[in-house]
Scaffold this motif. Structure first.
Motif, PDB file in Angstrom:
ATOM      1  N   ARG A 108      13.237  -0.517   3.518  1.00  0.00           N
ATOM      2  CA  ARG A 108      12.872  -1.973   3.638  1.00  0.00           C
ATOM      3  C   ARG A 108      11.638  -2.089   4.489  1.00  0.00           C
ATOM      4  O   ARG A 108      11.298  -3.190   4.228  1.00  0.00           O
ATOM      5  CB  ARG A 108      13.966  -2.789   4.539  1.00  0.00           C
ATOM      6  CG  ARG A 108      15.178  -3.233   3.840  1.00  0.00           C
ATOM      7  CD  ARG A 108      16.129  -4.228   4.186  1.00  0.00           C
ATOM      8  NE  ARG A 108      16.700  -3.793   5.497  1.00  0.00           N
ATOM      9  CZ  ARG A 108      17.942  -3.279   5.521  1.00  0.00           C
ATOM     10  NH1 ARG A 108      18.580  -2.979   4.311  1.00  0.00           N
ATOM     11  NH2 ARG A 108      18.634  -2.741   6.600  1.00  0.00           N
ATOM     12  N   HIS A 109      11.125  -1.214   4.995  1.00  0.00           N
ATOM     13  CA  HIS A 109       9.790  -1.571   5.953  1.00  0.00           C
ATOM     14  C   HIS A 109       8.629  -0.720   4.989  1.00  0.00           C
ATOM     15  O   HIS A 109       7.534  -0.604   5.633  1.00  0.00           O
ATOM     16  CB  HIS A 109      10.002  -0.995   7.449  1.00  0.00           C
ATOM     17  CG  HIS A 109      11.036  -1.674   7.984  1.00  0.00           C
ATOM     18  ND1 HIS A 109      10.447  -3.006   8.490  1.00  0.00           N
ATOM     19  CD2 HIS A 109      12.223  -1.495   8.424  1.00  0.00           C
ATOM     20  CE1 HIS A 109      11.735  -3.548   9.146  1.00  0.00           C
ATOM     21  NE2 HIS A 109      12.858  -2.570   8.950  1.00  0.00           N
ATOM     22  N   LEU A 110       9.006  -0.495   3.870  1.00  0.00           N
ATOM     23  CA  LEU A 110       7.937   0.179   3.213  1.00  0.00           C
ATOM     24  C   LEU A 110       7.708  -0.574   1.694  1.00  0.00           C
ATOM     25  O   LEU A 110       8.522  -1.220   1.272  1.00  0.00           O
ATOM     26  CB  LEU A 110       8.297   1.607   2.669  1.00  0.00           C
ATOM     27  CG  LEU A 110       8.468   2.654   3.605  1.00  0.00           C
ATOM     28  CD1 LEU A 110       9.006   3.895   3.131  1.00  0.00           C
ATOM     29  CD2 LEU A 110       7.064   2.769   4.281  1.00  0.00           C
ATOM     30  N   THR A 111       6.532  -0.685   0.950  1.00  0.00           N
ATOM     31  CA  THR A 111       6.587  -1.214  -0.239  1.00  0.00           C
ATOM     32  C   THR A 111       7.012  -0.165  -1.437  1.00  0.00           C
ATOM     33  O   THR A 111       7.293   1.103  -1.061  1.00  0.00           O
ATOM     34  CB  THR A 111       4.820  -1.281  -0.679  1.00  0.00           C
ATOM     35  OG1 THR A 111       4.366   0.020  -0.807  1.00  0.00           O
ATOM     36  CG2 THR A 111       4.295  -1.967   0.264  1.00  0.00           C
ATOM     37  N   PRO A 112       7.513  -0.686  -2.439  1.00  0.00           N
ATOM     38  CA  PRO A 112       8.318   0.273  -3.576  1.00  0.00           C
ATOM     39  C   PRO A 112       7.455   1.272  -3.744  1.00  0.00           C
ATOM     40  O   PRO A 112       8.111   2.374  -3.852  1.00  0.00           O
ATOM     41  CB  PRO A 112       8.591  -0.888  -4.715  1.00  0.00           C
ATOM     42  CG  PRO A 112       8.595  -2.150  -3.933  1.00  0.00           C
ATOM     43  CD  PRO A 112       7.337  -2.165  -2.740  1.00  0.00           C
ATOM     44  N   SER A 150       9.722   7.405  -0.749  1.00  0.00           N
ATOM     45  CA  SER A 150       9.811   8.859  -1.281  1.00  0.00           C
ATOM     46  C   SER A 150      11.275   9.206  -1.794  1.00  0.00           C
ATOM     47  O   SER A 150      11.591  10.144  -2.394  1.00  0.00           O
ATOM     48  CB  SER A 150       9.315   9.861  -0.378  1.00  0.00           C
ATOM     49  OG  SER A 150      10.204   9.524   0.947  1.00  0.00           O
ATOM     50  N   MET A 151      12.104   8.430  -1.369  1.00  0.00           N
ATOM     51  CA  MET A 151      13.688   8.627  -1.649  1.00  0.00           C
ATOM     52  C   MET A 151      14.225   7.054  -1.734  1.00  0.00           C
ATOM     53  O   MET A 151      14.179   6.412  -0.789  1.00  0.00           O
ATOM     54  CB  MET A 151      14.374   9.432  -0.586  1.00  0.00           C
ATOM     55  CG  MET A 151      15.452   9.558  -0.856  1.00  0.00           C
ATOM     56  SD  MET A 151      16.256  10.276   0.733  1.00  0.00           S
ATOM     57  CE  MET A 151      16.596   9.138   2.013  1.00  0.00           C
ATOM     58  N   ILE A 152      15.053   6.979  -2.866  1.00  0.00           N
ATOM     59  CA  ILE A 152      16.061   5.916  -3.015  1.00  0.00           C
ATOM     60  C   ILE A 152      16.984   5.971  -3.258  1.00  0.00           C
ATOM     61  O   ILE A 152      17.491   7.082  -3.744  1.00  0.00           O
ATOM     62  CB  ILE A 152      15.266   4.854  -4.141  1.00  0.00           C
ATOM     63  CG1 ILE A 152      14.970   5.535  -5.390  1.00  0.00           C
ATOM     64  CG2 ILE A 152      13.686   4.190  -3.635  1.00  0.00           C
ATOM     65  CD1 ILE A 152      14.508   4.534  -6.760  1.00  0.00           C
ATOM     66  N   LEU A 153      18.029   4.932  -3.089  1.00  0.00           N
ATOM     67  CA  LEU A 153      19.549   5.280  -3.541  1.00  0.00           C
ATOM     68  C   LEU A 153      19.796   4.625  -4.964  1.00  0.00           C
ATOM     69  O   LEU A 153      19.314   3.293  -4.852  1.00  0.00           O
ATOM     70  CB  LEU A 153      20.132   4.562  -2.575  1.00  0.00           C
ATOM     71  CG  LEU A 153      21.747   4.698  -2.826  1.00  0.00           C
ATOM     72  CD1 LEU A 153      22.262   6.220  -2.360  1.00  0.00           C
ATOM     73  CD2 LEU A 153      22.651   3.981  -1.814  1.00  0.00           C
ATOM     74  N   VAL A 154      20.245   5.287  -5.895  1.00  0.00           N
ATOM     75  CA  VAL A 154      20.556   4.843  -7.208  1.00  0.00           C
ATOM     76  C   VAL A 154      21.996   4.914  -7.577  1.00  0.00           C
ATOM     77  O   VAL A 154      22.498   5.806  -7.002  1.00  0.00           O
ATOM     78  CB  VAL A 154      19.591   5.544  -8.342  1.00  0.00           C
ATOM     79  CG1 VAL A 154      18.112   5.155  -7.823  1.00  0.00           C
ATOM     80  CG2 VAL A 154      19.895   7.040  -8.489  1.00  0.00           C
TER      81      VAL A 154
END
Length: 172
Positions: free
Chosen positions: A103-107, A111-115
């Motif tokens: 939430r504190h980074l731009t998309p 480097s890791m996201i939940l999908v």
């Protein structure tokens, strides 16, 4: 490892939880375990952690019943480290920490996201009340209070805090 819990916090669930999982390497090892790593060399290679540190952390995770040490080869003896039910119950905590960081980074910086495993679509985890479905991010709507097993000191703490809240002053 000596306890870092303050004497007055020994009944606080946050303090006791941090005692088990608050160490830097512990969370990273657990994250790797959720990704399917089970073997010492996998953890070591992926985390670039020293043998002695990894040995100590794994020993603690086993002692805390977050990982189970299982023999997978007899000669020479080799062990794997598998999440226990207690360890698996920490997954929402790991997910929430990663989501907070994202939430504190731009998309573009993530480097890791939940999908969603089926669709591949990114999901945004939120913590909600199981009974009502209400989002728990609202610090005005949801507050901590003394529980049934609270000591006199813990009850006093939350009675004092409740009386200091503008919407709660003077009782309910």
């Amino acid at each position: 490892m000596p306890s870092r819990i303050r004497l007055e916090d020994r009944e606080c669930p946050l303090s006791t939880t941090v005692q088990h999982v608050g160490e830097w390497w512990t969370l990273l090892i657990l994250h790797d375990a959720f990704d399917g790593y089970t073997r010492f060399d996998q953890f070591q290679r992926n985390l670039d952690i020293s043998t002695s540190m990894l040995t100590a952390r794994l020993k603690t995770l086993v002692a805390d019943d977050l990982l189970e040490r299982r023999l997978y080869q007899d000669k020479p003896p080799r062990y794997e480290y598998v999440l226990t039910e207690r360890g698996r119950s920490l997954r929402p905590v790991i997910v929430a920490l990663a989501a907070w960081g994202n939430r504190h980074l731009t998309p573009q910086e993530r480097s890791m996201i939940l999908v969603d495993a089926a669709s591949g679509e990114e999901v945004e985890p939120v913590l909600v009340d199981a009974r009502t479905g209400r989002n728990l991010d609202d610090s005005e709507a949801f507050v901590f209070a003394a529980g049934p097993a609270a000591s006199t000191a813990m009850r006093s703490r939350y009675t004092e805090l409740q009386s200091q809240r503008p919407d709660r002053a003077g009782g309910q």
